[in-house]
Design a protein around this motif. Structure first.
Motif, PDB file in Angstrom:
ATOM      1  N   PRO A  64       0.800  -1.122   0.006  1.00 32.39           N
ATOM      2  CA  PRO A  64      -0.007   0.108   0.162  1.00 32.39           C
ATOM      3  C   PRO A  64       0.937   1.390   0.172  1.00 32.39           C
ATOM      4  O   PRO A  64       1.823   1.381   0.683  1.00 32.39           O
ATOM      5  CB  PRO A  64      -0.766  -0.167   1.327  1.00 32.39           C
ATOM      6  N   ALA A  65       0.369   2.129  -0.903  1.00 36.48           N
ATOM      7  CA  ALA A  65       1.358   3.474  -0.972  1.00 36.48           C
ATOM      8  C   ALA A  65       1.102   4.283   0.434  1.00 36.48           C
ATOM      9  O   ALA A  65       0.091   4.305   1.034  1.00 36.48           O
ATOM     10  CB  ALA A  65       0.724   4.153  -2.122  1.00 36.48           C
ATOM     11  N   PHE A  66       2.054   4.959   0.434  1.00 35.33           N
ATOM     12  CA  PHE A  66       1.942   5.918   1.862  1.00 35.33           C
ATOM     13  C   PHE A  66       2.754   7.311   1.331  1.00 35.33           C
ATOM     14  O   PHE A  66       3.695   7.145   0.682  1.00 35.33           O
ATOM     15  CB  PHE A  66       2.165   5.514   2.938  1.00 35.33           C
ATOM     16  N   THR A  67       2.402   8.361   2.022  1.00 32.12           N
ATOM     17  CA  THR A  67       3.377   9.282   2.389  1.00 32.12           C
ATOM     18  C   THR A  67       2.978   9.831   3.735  1.00 32.12           C
ATOM     19  O   THR A  67       2.314  10.220   4.229  1.00 32.12           O
ATOM     20  CB  THR A  67       2.855  10.556   1.560  1.00 32.12           C
ATOM     21  N   ALA A  82       0.019   9.299  12.920  1.00 32.23           N
ATOM     22  CA  ALA A  82      -0.684   9.731  14.204  1.00 32.23           C
ATOM     23  C   ALA A  82      -2.274   9.093  14.088  1.00 32.23           C
ATOM     24  O   ALA A  82      -2.812   8.718  15.161  1.00 32.23           O
ATOM     25  CB  ALA A  82      -0.801  11.235  14.272  1.00 32.23           C
ATOM     26  N   ASP A  83      -2.864   9.076  13.109  1.00 31.42           N
ATOM     27  CA  ASP A  83      -4.085   8.624  12.583  1.00 31.42           C
ATOM     28  C   ASP A  83      -4.414   7.248  12.294  1.00 31.42           C
ATOM     29  O   ASP A  83      -5.324   6.510  12.085  1.00 31.42           O
ATOM     30  CB  ASP A  83      -4.918   9.546  11.877  1.00 31.42           C
ATOM     31  N   HIS A  84      -3.155   6.443  12.579  1.00 36.02           N
ATOM     32  CA  HIS A  84      -2.875   4.958  12.106  1.00 36.02           C
ATOM     33  C   HIS A  84      -3.520   4.588  10.955  1.00 36.02           C
ATOM     34  O   HIS A  84      -3.919   3.315  10.826  1.00 36.02           O
ATOM     35  CB  HIS A  84      -3.363   4.131  13.461  1.00 36.02           C
ATOM     36  N   LYS A  85      -3.774   5.344   9.753  1.00 37.44           N
ATOM     37  CA  LYS A  85      -4.342   5.125   8.672  1.00 37.44           C
ATOM     38  C   LYS A  85      -3.295   3.926   7.913  1.00 37.44           C
ATOM     39  O   LYS A  85      -3.809   3.102   7.183  1.00 37.44           O
ATOM     40  CB  LYS A  85      -4.491   6.221   7.847  1.00 37.44           C
ATOM     41  N   ILE A  86      -1.972   4.347   7.863  1.00 37.39           N
ATOM     42  CA  ILE A  86      -1.173   3.469   7.139  1.00 37.39           C
ATOM     43  C   ILE A  86      -0.959   2.206   8.003  1.00 37.39           C
ATOM     44  O   ILE A  86      -1.101   0.885   7.407  1.00 37.39           O
ATOM     45  CB  ILE A  86       0.414   4.011   7.177  1.00 37.39           C
TER      46      ILE A  86
END
Length: 160
Positions: free
Chosen positions: A14-17, A98-102
Motif C-alpha cells: 500500500p502506498a503512503f506518504t 498519528a491517525d494510524h491510517k497506514i
C-alpha cells in the motif's frame, strides 16, 4: 477496525506518504528500486521498541550493503520520534502515523488484549517490500530477539 486483513506476501505494498521525525515527507513510491524494511512499533522509548530500533541501527552497515532502507512507523508525533532517534542515535527515519491510517492499510492496527483489557493499537510487525514495490515477506506479532537477523536473511534472499 481490528478485523482489517493483513497485507500478505505477494501483495502490492500500500502506498503512503508520511512525515518523518525531521519533518520531511517520505513516499514509498520514491523508494522503488531498493528493498524497504517497513516496521510498525507501538511507542517510542519503551523497552521492546527501543531494543528493536537499536537492533536495526546496529545492522545499518549490513542493511546498506544490501541496498535496504529501514523505516520505523508509530502513532507518536514528530517531536517524540525526534527525541527517540536522538537519544539512541538511530540512523533511519521514524515516520508519524498519528491517525494510524497506514498501520490500518497494512493490517498492523489490531485489537490488543493487555491484562484482560481490550484496546486498539499497533501490533509489532514488519513488512519487507521488494524493489518492485511488492511485499516480499511479512512478520506479524514480531518477537524482538533475533528479528533483525531474520530481516537481513530475507533481504539477502531477495538479492539472490
Amino acid at each position: 477496525m481490528s478485523d482489517t486483513p493483513w497485507v500478505e506476501a505477494g501483495d502490492k505494498a500500500p502506498a503512503f506518504t508520511l512525515t518523518s521525525d525531521s519533518g520531511e515527507k517520505v513516499r514509498l513510491s520514491e523508494l522503488k528500486g531498493q528493498p524497504v524494511v517497513l516496521y510498525f512499533y507501538p511507542k517510542d522509548d519503551t523497552p521492546g521498541c527501543t531494543l528493536e530500533a537499536c537492533a536495526f541501527r546496529d545492522q545499518s552497515a549490513r542493511l546498506k550493503k544490501l541496498g535496504a532502507v529501514v523505516l520505523g512507523v508509530s502513532p507518536d508525533d514528530a517531536a517524540s520520534h525526534e527525541k527517540f532517534r536522538e537519544k539512541y542515535e538511530l540512523n533511519f527515519p521514524l515516520l508519524v502515523d498519528a491517525d494510524h491510517k497506514i498501520a490500518e492499510k497494512y493490517g498492523a492496527w489490531r485489537e490488543k488484549n493487555m491484562y484482560g483489557k481490550k484496546s486498539l493499537g499497533i501490533q509489532r510487525s514488519t513488512f519487507l517490500i521488494d524493489p518492485a514495490g511488492k511485499v516480499a515477506k511479512v512478520w506479524k506479532r514480531v518477537k524482538v530477539d533475533g528479528h533483525d537477523q531474520q530481516v537481513l536473511d530475507a533481504i539477502s534472499e531477495l538479492a539472490e
